[in-house]
Write a protein that holds these residues in place. Structure first.
Motif, PDB file in Angstrom:
ATOM      1  N   CYS A 311       0.845  -1.193   0.000  1.00 40.81           N
ATOM      2  CA  CYS A 311       0.000   0.000   0.000  1.00 40.81           C
ATOM      3  C   CYS A 311       0.885   1.250   0.000  1.00 40.81           C
ATOM      4  N   TYR A 312       0.437   2.271  -0.692  1.00 39.91           N
ATOM      5  CA  TYR A 312       1.168   3.530  -0.787  1.00 39.91           C
ATOM      6  C   TYR A 312       0.306   4.651  -0.220  1.00 39.91           C
ATOM      7  N   GLY A 313       0.944   5.575   0.502  1.00 39.03           N
ATOM      8  CA  GLY A 313       0.161   6.664   1.063  1.00 39.03           C
ATOM      9  C   GLY A 313       0.920   7.504   2.065  1.00 39.03           C
ATOM     10  N   LEU A 314       0.224   7.896   3.148  1.00 37.83           N
ATOM     11  CA  LEU A 314       0.769   8.822   4.142  1.00 37.83           C
ATOM     12  C   LEU A 314       1.369   8.091   5.335  1.00 37.83           C
ATOM     13  N   ASP A 315       2.447   8.647   5.855  1.00 40.05           N
ATOM     14  CA  ASP A 315       3.086   8.158   7.076  1.00 40.05           C
ATOM     15  C   ASP A 315       3.063   9.291   8.098  1.00 40.05           C
ATOM     16  N   LEU A 338      -6.079  12.655   0.728  1.00 37.42           N
ATOM     17  CA  LEU A 338      -6.119  11.283   0.213  1.00 37.42           C
ATOM     18  C   LEU A 338      -7.333  11.051  -0.676  1.00 37.42           C
ATOM     19  N   TYR A 339      -8.440  11.714  -0.376  1.00 37.96           N
ATOM     20  CA  TYR A 339      -9.590  11.630  -1.281  1.00 37.96           C
ATOM     21  C   TYR A 339      -9.221  12.217  -2.646  1.00 37.96           C
ATOM     22  N   ASN A 340      -8.576  13.353  -2.632  1.00 34.77           N
ATOM     23  CA  ASN A 340      -8.198  13.997  -3.893  1.00 34.77           C
ATOM     24  C   ASN A 340      -7.183  13.162  -4.684  1.00 34.77           C
ATOM     25  N   ALA A 341      -6.321  12.423  -3.955  1.00 35.22           N
ATOM     26  CA  ALA A 341      -5.297  11.611  -4.618  1.00 35.22           C
ATOM     27  C   ALA A 341      -5.841  10.285  -5.131  1.00 35.22           C
ATOM     28  N   TYR A 342      -6.950   9.808  -4.563  1.00 34.48           N
ATOM     29  CA  TYR A 342      -7.431   8.466  -4.905  1.00 34.48           C
ATOM     30  C   TYR A 342      -8.036   8.465  -6.311  1.00 34.48           C
ATOM     31  N   PRO A 343      -7.649   7.529  -7.147  1.00 35.56           N
ATOM     32  CA  PRO A 343      -8.082   7.582  -8.555  1.00 35.56           C
ATOM     33  C   PRO A 343      -9.549   7.237  -8.780  1.00 35.56           C
ATOM     34  N   ASP A 344     -10.135   6.415  -7.917  1.00 33.58           N
ATOM     35  CA  ASP A 344     -11.527   5.987  -8.101  1.00 33.58           C
ATOM     36  C   ASP A 344     -12.372   6.608  -6.990  1.00 33.58           C
ATOM     37  N   LYS A 345     -12.686   7.884  -7.131  1.00 28.77           N
ATOM     38  CA  LYS A 345     -13.313   8.631  -6.053  1.00 28.77           C
ATOM     39  C   LYS A 345     -14.700   8.106  -5.682  1.00 28.77           C
ATOM     40  N   GLU A 346     -15.406   7.511  -6.620  1.00 29.55           N
ATOM     41  CA  GLU A 346     -16.737   6.978  -6.321  1.00 29.55           C
ATOM     42  C   GLU A 346     -16.672   5.831  -5.320  1.00 29.55           C
TER      43      GLU A 346
END
Length: 404
Positions: A311-315, A338-346
């Motif tokens: 998984c990739y993201g925030l630390d 993270l919402y803005n970064a996520y590719p499948d927002k739905e």
């Protein structure tokens, strides 16, 4: 003498728990003395009584479990009640816990996180006094306050006094978040309070009584042993982890904000040794360099989301939590980012892949929060929608505070 008078006024909350940290600098704030540690305030009152205790691994006197310590002091403990995670803390998040006999003391343990949620009349028939001593972390979705209410109901119905050995709230400085819409009442939200309620467990018990939050509005007889030398602004490092997945002070202080990620499609550190401090998904590869791989960890998370996948993201393990104290706000920027970064927002708030309890609506406590994030509202604009409810709550809260 001052502590004794305060306590009297309040009356008219084998396998010892592993400490959070071993370093001396992480000891509790100097001068703070928990209710349990003030044995001179209550031991004599317990003598000659048949005592039951609601306890978990945070229930300690010094570095020993309160039950073990009281037994050595001659207190007649007839039974123990165990909340979520069990009396000795060896059950996973949300796992049903059965009745058992404690292998250390031989005392019968009755689970309140299995077939029933509160003691029955039969359970309390041979009990003169109930003790509640469980560390809380000050959040609406942390289930200790639900168990407290259930225990108060049982004590009120069966005319039993409840002694609360109070403990500091590590997030006691924080009063923030939307007030629960009671249409969303669930196991992770039972009371019309904000996400961070800013009260100790004894203060919350007084609110339950005062606001009539028991099922028949019957008041429970309380005897409170307050924390000495404490106020809500004090920093307090817990000497024992309050539950398996809140295993660092960092996770506890981030929890009011980061538990909201349980309502998303992201892994929030379950399946790692640092829950509630890291967040990610395989679909965020290329957008973040930090990565982690959730695995099965017995007693913490057996089947985490994205198990054995990178998984990739925030630390946030090294995030400066003093910033939270300075702003006195729940940080919403991480959710927005993270919402803005996520590719499948739905699918960002889709929980169908996860076995974790709780939708984002239930965790936030309102229907609007998800819509606000999806609409691209700023943190300040979202927070503005909470203010009317928070203002009313603060006035209500002020009536039940024991500490400045």
């Amino acid at each position: 003498m001052k502590g004794l008078l305060f306590g009297l006024l309040c009356a008219a909350a084998g396998l010892y728990a592993a400490p959070l940290y071993q370093k001396k600098k992480d000891a509790p704030a100097a001068g703070i003395i928990t209710g349990a540690d003030q044995t001179d305030q209550y031991i004599s009152y317990l003598k000659g009584k048949r005592v039951a205790v609601l306890a978990n691994p945070t229930t300690i006197i010094g570095n020993k479990h309160l039950v073990d310590s009281l037994l050595k002091r001659g207190v007649n403990i007839v039974k123990v009640f165990g909340p979520e995670h069990g009396f000795r803390g060896n059950a996973s998040n949300g796992a049903r816990v059965g009745d058992e006999k404690d292998p250390v003391t031989g005392i019968n343990i009755i689970s309140l996180y299995g077939a029933k949620r509160k003691p029955t009349a039969a359970d309390l028939a041979d009990v003169d006094l109930m003790i509640y001593d469980v560390q809380d972390v000050g959040c609406r979705f942390y289930t200790n306050i639900n168990t407290l209410r259930d225990l108060m109901e049982a004590c009120a119905d069966n005319d039993k006094e409840l002694m609360i050995l109070d403990r500091p709230n590590p997030n006691g400085y924080l009063v923030d978040g939307p007030i629960l819409d009671m249409r969303l009442k669930s196991g992770i939200g039972q009371f019309p309070v904000p996400i961070a309620h800013g009260m100790t467990i004894a203060e919350f018990a007084q609110m339950i009584n005062g606001e009539g939050w028991t099922y028949n509005k019957k008041k429970c007889r309380l005897r409170i042993i307050p924390v000495a030398n404490y106020n809500h602004d004090m920093e307090y490092t817990l000497p024992v982890k309050p539950s398996p997945n809140l295993n660092t002070q960092q996770s506890i202080l981030l929890y009011p904000a980061t538990c909201l990620f349980e309502g998303t499609i992201l892994n929030h550190g379950r399946g790692t040794q640092y829950p509630f401090t890291v967040f990610g998904s395989p679909l965020l590869k290329g957008k973040y360099t930090f990565s982690f791989t959730p695995v099965s960890i017995p007693g913490m998370s057996e089947t985490p989301l994205y198990m054995n996948k990178v998984c990739y993201g925030l630390d946030l393990r090294n995030y400066n939590v003093q910033k939270l104290r300075d702003t006195r706000r729940i940080n919403l920027d991480w959710m927005i980012e993270l919402y803005n970064a996520y590719p499948d927002k739905e699918r960002f708030f889709d929980r169908s892949q996860s076995n974790q309890i709780g939708s984002i609506d239930g965790l936030a406590g309102v229907y609007d929060f998800k819509k606000q994030i999806m609409a691209g509202m700023s943190a300040d604009a979202i927070r503005a929608s909470w203010e009317e409810g928070l203002t009313a709550y603060r006035k209500t809260r002020s009536r039940y505070l024991l500490y400045p």
